[in-house]
Design a protein around this motif. Structure first.
Motif, PDB file in Angstrom:
ATOM      1  N   GLY A 191     -20.956 -17.549 -12.899  1.00  0.00           N
ATOM      2  CA  GLY A 191     -21.904 -18.511 -13.442  1.00  0.00           C
ATOM      3  C   GLY A 191     -22.149 -19.663 -12.490  1.00  0.00           C
ATOM      4  N   LEU A 192     -21.078 -20.158 -11.868  1.00  0.00           N
ATOM      5  CA  LEU A 192     -21.224 -21.252 -10.910  1.00  0.00           C
ATOM      6  C   LEU A 192     -21.989 -20.801  -9.674  1.00  0.00           C
ATOM      7  CD1 LEU A 192     -20.592 -24.083  -9.868  1.00  0.00           C
ATOM      8  CD2 LEU A 192     -18.353 -23.223  -9.098  1.00  0.00           C
ATOM      9  N   ILE A 193     -21.610 -19.639  -9.153  1.00  0.00           N
ATOM     10  CA  ILE A 193     -22.305 -19.108  -7.975  1.00  0.00           C
ATOM     11  C   ILE A 193     -23.790 -18.918  -8.266  1.00  0.00           C
ATOM     12  CG2 ILE A 193     -22.534 -17.099  -6.464  1.00  0.00           C
ATOM     13  CD1 ILE A 193     -19.476 -16.754  -6.772  1.00  0.00           C
ATOM     14  N   THR A 194     -24.105 -18.325  -9.411  1.00  0.00           N
ATOM     15  CA  THR A 194     -25.499 -18.064  -9.757  1.00  0.00           C
ATOM     16  C   THR A 194     -26.277 -19.356  -9.925  1.00  0.00           C
ATOM     17  OG1 THR A 194     -24.836 -16.008 -10.856  1.00  0.00           O
ATOM     18  CG2 THR A 194     -27.013 -16.890 -11.398  1.00  0.00           C
ATOM     19  N   ALA A 195     -25.662 -20.360 -10.530  1.00  0.00           N
ATOM     20  CA  ALA A 195     -26.335 -21.645 -10.696  1.00  0.00           C
ATOM     21  C   ALA A 195     -26.696 -22.250  -9.344  1.00  0.00           C
ATOM     22  CB  ALA A 195     -25.450 -22.597 -11.486  1.00  0.00           C
ATOM     23  N   LEU A 196     -25.777 -22.174  -8.388  1.00  0.00           N
ATOM     24  CA  LEU A 196     -26.054 -22.722  -7.058  1.00  0.00           C
ATOM     25  C   LEU A 196     -27.133 -21.909  -6.336  1.00  0.00           C
ATOM     26  CD1 LEU A 196     -22.407 -23.561  -5.937  1.00  0.00           C
ATOM     27  CD2 LEU A 196     -24.177 -25.148  -6.706  1.00  0.00           C
ATOM     28  N   VAL A 197     -27.124 -20.593  -6.556  1.00  0.00           N
ATOM     29  CA  VAL A 197     -28.168 -19.751  -5.957  1.00  0.00           C
ATOM     30  C   VAL A 197     -29.527 -20.112  -6.543  1.00  0.00           C
ATOM     31  CG1 VAL A 197     -29.035 -17.393  -5.771  1.00  0.00           C
ATOM     32  CG2 VAL A 197     -26.622 -17.856  -5.381  1.00  0.00           C
ATOM     33  N   VAL A 198     -29.591 -20.365  -7.841  1.00  0.00           N
ATOM     34  CA  VAL A 198     -30.856 -20.754  -8.467  1.00  0.00           C
ATOM     35  C   VAL A 198     -31.366 -22.063  -7.878  1.00  0.00           C
ATOM     36  CG1 VAL A 198     -31.906 -21.526 -10.640  1.00  0.00           C
ATOM     37  CG2 VAL A 198     -30.487 -19.476 -10.596  1.00  0.00           C
ATOM     38  N   VAL A 199     -30.473 -23.020  -7.651  1.00  0.00           N
ATOM     39  CA  VAL A 199     -30.883 -24.269  -7.001  1.00  0.00           C
ATOM     40  C   VAL A 199     -31.431 -23.979  -5.609  1.00  0.00           C
ATOM     41  CG1 VAL A 199     -30.088 -26.483  -6.082  1.00  0.00           C
ATOM     42  CG2 VAL A 199     -29.265 -25.687  -8.306  1.00  0.00           C
ATOM     43  N   SER A 200     -30.732 -23.138  -4.864  1.00  0.00           N
ATOM     44  CA  SER A 200     -31.173 -22.802  -3.507  1.00  0.00           C
ATOM     45  C   SER A 200     -32.546 -22.140  -3.525  1.00  0.00           C
ATOM     46  CB  SER A 200     -30.151 -21.876  -2.846  1.00  0.00           C
ATOM     47  OG  SER A 200     -30.582 -21.482  -1.560  1.00  0.00           O
ATOM     48  N   ILE A 201     -32.754 -21.198  -4.433  1.00  0.00           N
ATOM     49  CA  ILE A 201     -34.056 -20.532  -4.528  1.00  0.00           C
ATOM     50  C   ILE A 201     -35.138 -21.542  -4.880  1.00  0.00           C
ATOM     51  CG2 ILE A 201     -35.404 -18.847  -5.859  1.00  0.00           C
ATOM     52  CD1 ILE A 201     -32.779 -17.243  -6.150  1.00  0.00           C
ATOM     53  N   GLY A 202     -34.837 -22.437  -5.819  1.00  0.00           N
ATOM     54  CA  GLY A 202     -35.824 -23.436  -6.190  1.00  0.00           C
ATOM     55  C   GLY A 202     -36.225 -24.318  -5.025  1.00  0.00           C
ATOM     56  N   LEU A 203     -35.233 -24.762  -4.243  1.00  0.00           N
ATOM     57  CA  LEU A 203     -35.526 -25.645  -3.119  1.00  0.00           C
ATOM     58  C   LEU A 203     -36.236 -24.918  -1.979  1.00  0.00           C
ATOM     59  CD1 LEU A 203     -32.181 -27.685  -2.953  1.00  0.00           C
ATOM     60  CD2 LEU A 203     -34.382 -28.415  -3.899  1.00  0.00           C
ATOM     61  N   SER A 204     -35.859 -23.659  -1.746  1.00  0.00           N
ATOM     62  CA  SER A 204     -36.376 -22.940  -0.575  1.00  0.00           C
ATOM     63  C   SER A 204     -37.599 -22.084  -0.859  1.00  0.00           C
ATOM     64  CB  SER A 204     -35.265 -22.047   0.003  1.00  0.00           C
ATOM     65  OG  SER A 204     -34.154 -22.808   0.402  1.00  0.00           O
TER      66      SER A 204
END
Length: 264
Positions: A191-204
């Motif tokens: 869940g933590l990893i996926t949340a950070l990936v979602v932030v990364s996708i949003g920013l990039s």
């Protein structure tokens, strides 16, 4: 896990995902919101934290798919499609509930925003921005972005490709790092990893289309936008609505194929 656990878990989890994710969009967009104009960073991190919260709450019940693209990818990976309809039903219902709760929480702000002549136009009002005018001409009302996604440049091929690419990144992260011990959903660390990936996708990758990367996240709230009694709400942009549904499903299938070839 039983079908009832899956349905309840996905409904609750997806409702929380959309409540918090749509909530940050409302906070940044609407008049009389203390967070108005907080910007894209707030939205990207808000959606990431929304994923984190929803996964931790729903994971014990359903594995916290919260996204038809995740469900499709896991069905391909595990060669098991038996519970896919139950997951889809819970995700769509939860997304609609979450979007409705955003409207309730920001009811006064929606009313103020959508009755402001500077925003929706009207006698004696200044013209809205060129982008807003173009969006409304394309069928997107002034608050649709709180509920669902839309492109900055309308190019179906590019928009579809962007959603596919973003979803492939998300699903590969889920499949390679995020699964629980049973391999049927997200675990605590996942869940933590996926949340950070979602932030990364949003920013990039979020700039071109608003990064739906989740068919239920876009379709459910778009339906709610069409149904809610919002004044001067404008259209729900149904001509675009297929892209954030089809793109993530294709992306999920591609990611599952890559995983099966490269990692399994």
């Amino acid at each position: 896990m039983s079908s009832s656990d899956i349905f309840i878990g996905e409904t609750i989890g997806t409702a929380i995902l959309i409540l918090l994710g749509g909530g940050v969009c409302a906070a940044v967009t609407l008049k009389a919101s203390k967070a108005r104009n907080a910007g894209w960073l707030a939205i990207a991190f808000g959606w990431g934290f929304a994923v984190l919260t929803a996964v931790y709450i729903s994971g014990p019940l359903s594995g916290a798919h919260l996204n038809p693209a995740v469900t499709v990818a896991l069905a391909i990976k595990n060669s098991d499609w038996s519970n896919v309809p139950v997951y889809f039903a819970g995700q769509l219902l939860g997304a609609m509930i979450g979007a409705s709760l955003v409207w309730v929480a920001y009811y006064g702000q929606f009313q103020a925003h959508l009755t402001d002549k500077e925003i929706v136009g009207g006698p004696g009002a200044q013209a809205t921005t060129a982008k807003a005018v173009e969006a409304q001409e394309k069928g997107a009302g002034p608050v649709l972005g709180i509920f669902s996604t839309g492109p900055e440049i309308r190019n179906a091929v590019q928009n579809l490709a962007t959603e596919i690419i973003g979803t492939v990144v998300l699903i590969l992260a889920v499949l390679t790092q995020g699964l629980n011990d049973k391999g049927n959903g997200l675990g605590v660390l996942g869940g933590l990893i996926t949340a950070l990936v979602v932030v990364s996708i949003g920013l990039s990758l979020g700039g071109p289309t608003g990064y739906a990367i989740n068919p239920a996240r876009d379709l459910g709230p778009r339906i709610v936008h069409a149904l809610l009694p919002l004044p001067n709400k404008g259209g729900s942009d149904w001509s675009y609505a297929w892209i954030p549904v089809v793109g993530p499903l294709i992306g999920g299938a591609i990611a599952a194929g890559i995983y099966n070839v490269a990692f399994a």
